[in-house]
Design a protein around this motif. Structure first.
Motif, mmCIF file in Angstrom:
data_model
loop_
_atom_site.group_PDB
_atom_site.id
_atom_site.type_symbol
_atom_site.label_atom_id
_atom_site.label_comp_id
_atom_site.label_asym_id
_atom_site.label_seq_id
_atom_site.Cartn_x
_atom_site.Cartn_y
_atom_site.Cartn_z
ATOM 1 N N ALA A 32 0.827 -1.211 0.000
ATOM 2 C CA ALA A 32 0.000 0.000 0.000
ATOM 3 C C ALA A 32 0.856 1.254 0.000
ATOM 4 O O ALA A 32 1.852 1.338 0.728
ATOM 5 C CB ALA A 32 -0.923 0.004 1.213
ATOM 6 N N PRO A 33 0.494 2.269 -0.791
ATOM 7 C CA PRO A 33 1.220 3.548 -0.758
ATOM 8 C C PRO A 33 0.896 4.325 0.503
ATOM 9 O O PRO A 33 -0.213 4.248 1.032
ATOM 10 C CB PRO A 33 0.718 4.266 -2.009
ATOM 11 N N LEU A 34 1.890 5.078 1.003
ATOM 12 C CA LEU A 34 1.703 5.968 2.144
ATOM 13 C C LEU A 34 1.723 7.424 1.667
ATOM 14 O O LEU A 34 2.119 7.710 0.546
ATOM 15 C CB LEU A 34 2.823 5.757 3.176
ATOM 16 N N ALA A 35 1.297 8.334 2.529
ATOM 17 C CA ALA A 35 1.476 9.754 2.244
ATOM 18 C C ALA A 35 2.958 10.014 2.014
ATOM 19 O O ALA A 35 3.807 9.524 2.765
ATOM 20 C CB ALA A 35 0.959 10.584 3.412
ATOM 21 N N SER A 36 3.298 10.746 0.969
ATOM 22 C CA SER A 36 4.705 10.917 0.613
ATOM 23 C C SER A 36 4.916 12.217 -0.137
ATOM 24 O O SER A 36 3.968 12.909 -0.505
ATOM 25 C CB SER A 36 5.186 9.726 -0.228
ATOM 26 N N ASP A 37 6.189 12.550 -0.360
ATOM 27 C CA ASP A 37 6.623 13.740 -1.081
ATOM 28 C C ASP A 37 6.065 15.013 -0.437
ATOM 29 O O ASP A 37 5.465 15.854 -1.106
ATOM 30 C CB ASP A 37 6.219 13.657 -2.555
ATOM 31 N N MET A 38 6.228 15.136 0.880
ATOM 32 C CA MET A 38 5.778 16.363 1.544
ATOM 33 C C MET A 38 6.568 16.580 2.820
ATOM 34 O O MET A 38 7.039 15.642 3.460
ATOM 35 C CB MET A 38 4.280 16.294 1.836
ATOM 36 N N GLU A 39 6.699 17.849 3.173
ATOM 37 C CA GLU A 39 7.302 18.248 4.429
ATOM 38 C C GLU A 39 6.616 19.519 4.903
ATOM 39 O O GLU A 39 6.085 20.291 4.099
ATOM 40 C CB GLU A 39 8.808 18.469 4.285
ATOM 41 N N GLY A 40 6.600 19.720 6.217
ATOM 42 C CA GLY A 40 5.946 20.904 6.747
ATOM 43 C C GLY A 40 5.493 20.695 8.174
ATOM 44 O O GLY A 40 6.127 19.953 8.948
ATOM 45 N N GLY A 41 4.387 21.341 8.537
ATOM 46 C CA GLY A 41 3.899 21.260 9.902
ATOM 47 C C GLY A 41 2.416 21.553 9.969
ATOM 48 O O GLY A 41 1.801 22.017 8.998
ATOM 49 N N HIS A 42 1.830 21.304 11.140
ATOM 50 C CA HIS A 42 0.412 21.552 11.342
ATOM 51 C C HIS A 42 0.172 21.959 12.791
ATOM 52 O O HIS A 42 0.942 21.616 13.694
ATOM 53 C CB HIS A 42 -0.428 20.312 10.994
ATOM 54 N N TYR A 43 -0.913 22.704 13.004
ATOM 55 C CA TYR A 43 -1.315 23.123 14.347
ATOM 56 C C TYR A 43 -2.835 23.187 14.402
ATOM 57 O O TYR A 43 -3.482 23.617 13.445
ATOM 58 C CB TYR A 43 -0.745 24.503 14.697
ATOM 59 N N ARG A 44 -3.397 22.749 15.513
ATOM 60 C CA ARG A 44 -4.841 22.800 15.701
ATOM 61 C C ARG A 44 -5.147 23.064 17.169
ATOM 62 O O ARG A 44 -4.439 22.574 18.056
ATOM 63 C CB ARG A 44 -5.502 21.493 15.254
ATOM 64 N N ALA A 45 -6.209 23.824 17.416
ATOM 65 C CA ALA A 45 -6.677 24.101 18.771
ATOM 66 C C ALA A 45 -8.164 23.792 18.840
ATOM 67 O O ALA A 45 -8.917 24.114 17.914
ATOM 68 C CB ALA A 45 -6.416 25.546 19.162
ATOM 69 N N ALA A 46 -8.581 23.165 19.930
ATOM 70 C CA ALA A 46 -9.979 22.809 20.130
ATOM 71 C C ALA A 46 -10.390 23.201 21.547
ATOM 72 O O ALA A 46 -9.744 22.799 22.520
ATOM 73 C CB ALA A 46 -10.194 21.312 19.905
ATOM 74 N N PHE A 47 -11.476 23.973 21.642
ATOM 75 C CA PHE A 47 -11.978 24.456 22.931
ATOM 76 C C PHE A 47 -13.419 24.012 23.098
ATOM 77 O O PHE A 47 -14.213 24.042 22.150
ATOM 78 C CB PHE A 47 -11.907 25.986 22.976
ATOM 79 N N GLN A 48 -13.773 23.593 24.321
ATOM 80 C CA GLN A 48 -15.147 23.194 24.577
ATOM 81 C C GLN A 48 -15.558 23.592 25.989
ATOM 82 O O GLN A 48 -14.831 23.348 26.962
ATOM 83 C CB GLN A 48 -15.326 21.686 24.397
ATOM 84 N N SER A 49 -16.718 24.242 26.081
ATOM 85 C CA SER A 49 -17.325 24.587 27.359
ATOM 86 C C SER A 49 -18.779 24.128 27.327
ATOM 87 O O SER A 49 -19.206 23.434 26.395
ATOM 88 C CB SER A 49 -17.231 26.099 27.605
ATOM 89 N N ARG A 50 -19.559 24.527 28.318
ATOM 90 C CA ARG A 50 -20.952 24.101 28.354
ATOM 91 C C ARG A 50 -21.733 24.649 27.170
ATOM 92 O O ARG A 50 -22.658 24.003 26.685
ATOM 93 C CB ARG A 50 -21.603 24.556 29.660
ATOM 94 N N ARG A 51 -21.377 25.828 26.684
ATOM 95 C CA ARG A 51 -22.112 26.438 25.576
ATOM 96 C C ARG A 51 -21.328 26.496 24.268
ATOM 97 O O ARG A 51 -21.912 26.412 23.189
ATOM 98 C CB ARG A 51 -22.568 27.847 25.955
ATOM 99 N N TRP A 52 -20.012 26.638 24.355
ATOM 100 C CA TRP A 52 -19.214 26.867 23.158
ATOM 101 C C TRP A 52 -18.401 25.634 22.755
ATOM 102 O O TRP A 52 -17.850 24.945 23.598
ATOM 103 C CB TRP A 52 -18.238 28.032 23.370
ATOM 104 N N THR A 53 -18.327 25.400 21.446
ATOM 105 C CA THR A 53 -17.394 24.454 20.852
ATOM 106 C C THR A 53 -16.652 25.190 19.747
ATOM 107 O O THR A 53 -17.275 25.662 18.784
ATOM 108 C CB THR A 53 -18.107 23.222 20.273
#
Length: 289
Positions: free
Chosen positions: A155-176
């Motif tokens: 099976a092929p894998l993800a390839s020919d790439m370099e870089g980075g990623h960032y994600r933030a997730a917040f959750q409260s009683r009312r907000w997502t």
């Protein structure tokens, strides 16, 4: 298990007709071995297994080094197995290694993958992922570099790439709230740099009413963006949702309205309806749905 705890990239589990043995001591030791013929699942209404010929053998070992630390090593060896039902035959080995640290509010994992065949000296890939919680917010991030031509067995894998990623997730009683950005570059230089960003928000106004929306955008060899907004409402007949979406890609755009209702029914029964109205602008014509 470390191969499955991934944020962005994964090592697939390959279908096989044969035998597998696994021995585990939860949280301490995991040993696995397998041998057989690789294959793939086909069929539409009834899944079937079609062999790809050749052989496939693999083994893996994962153990807990110390409190919060664990490491793993996995290998798969294929001989004269087709990459797909009509693909070329592959002979070679693939290796995966991982080192992870885990605590209550933080986690990090370093992953390494390599493969080589009889006709190719080899390819390497590495990615480092991390996650940390501050209050009600989870931050996930990572950096990666993946050579062209990476494979895991057949099976092929993800390839020919370099870089980075960032994600933030917040959750409260009312907000997502959720949002992130990915930056990709081509290792070989054959593709343009790509930036991809997403954002999402949902607010629970009352016990029966909530609303929100999201957007995503892509900039690189092609440019595209999409956005949507929705309202969820509990009513005397059940739960309803109205959502309006719009997407655009290289001069083509699509607008869509969805009206969905889940109806209140007797216990043991379920009923729902959906109405979709769409308008699409293509280069050659327009269409209504």
């Amino acid at each position: 298990d470390l191969a499955r705890q991934q944020q962005r990239f994964s090592v697939p589990t390959l279908p096989m007709s044969g035998a597998v043995v696994e021995w585990t001591r939860p949280g301490q030791l995991q040993i696995q071995g397998s041998v057989g013929e690789p294959g793939e699942f086909t069929g539409v209404y009834v899944p079937t297994f079609d062999g790809l010929g050749g052989r496939q053998a693999g083994g893996g070992l994962q153990w807990g080094i110390a409190d919060g630390w664990s490491t793993a090593l996995q290998m798969i060896d294929v001989g004269r197995a087709r990459s797909s039902l009509h693909g070329e035959k592959v002979t070679g080995q693939s290796w995966f290694g991982a080192l992870a640290w885990d605590s209550r509010d933080a986690r990090s994992q370093l992953n390494l993958v390599s493969n080589s065949t009889a006709d190719d000296s080899g390819h390497l890939g590495a990615w480092l992922d991390g996650a940390i919680r501050t209050g009600r917010t989870w931050h996930t991030m990572g950096v990666f570099r993946l050579d062209p031509g990476l494979r895991w067995g057949t099976a092929p894998l993800a390839s020919d790439m370099e870089g980075g990623h960032y994600r933030a997730a917040f959750q409260s009683r009312r907000w997502t709230l959720d949002g992130g950005v990915d930056q990709l570059s081509s290792v070989s230089g054959r593709r343009r740099d790509t930036t991809f960003g997403t954002g999402y928000a949902r607010y629970q106004y009352s016990s029966t009413l909530s609303f929100g929306g999201g957007t995503s955008a892509l900039a690189g060899s092609t440019s595209a963006w999409s956005t949507f907004g929705f309202v969820d409402s509990g009513n005397r007949y059940g739960i309803g949702r109205a959502q309006l979406s719009h997407a655009r890609n290289d001069g083509q755009d699509n607008t869509q309205l969805n009206l969905d209702q889940t109806w209140t029914t007797a216990v043991g029964r379920r009923a729902s309806t959906a109405l979709l109205l769409g308008h699409e602008n293509l280069e050659s014509h327009t269409a209504n749905t």
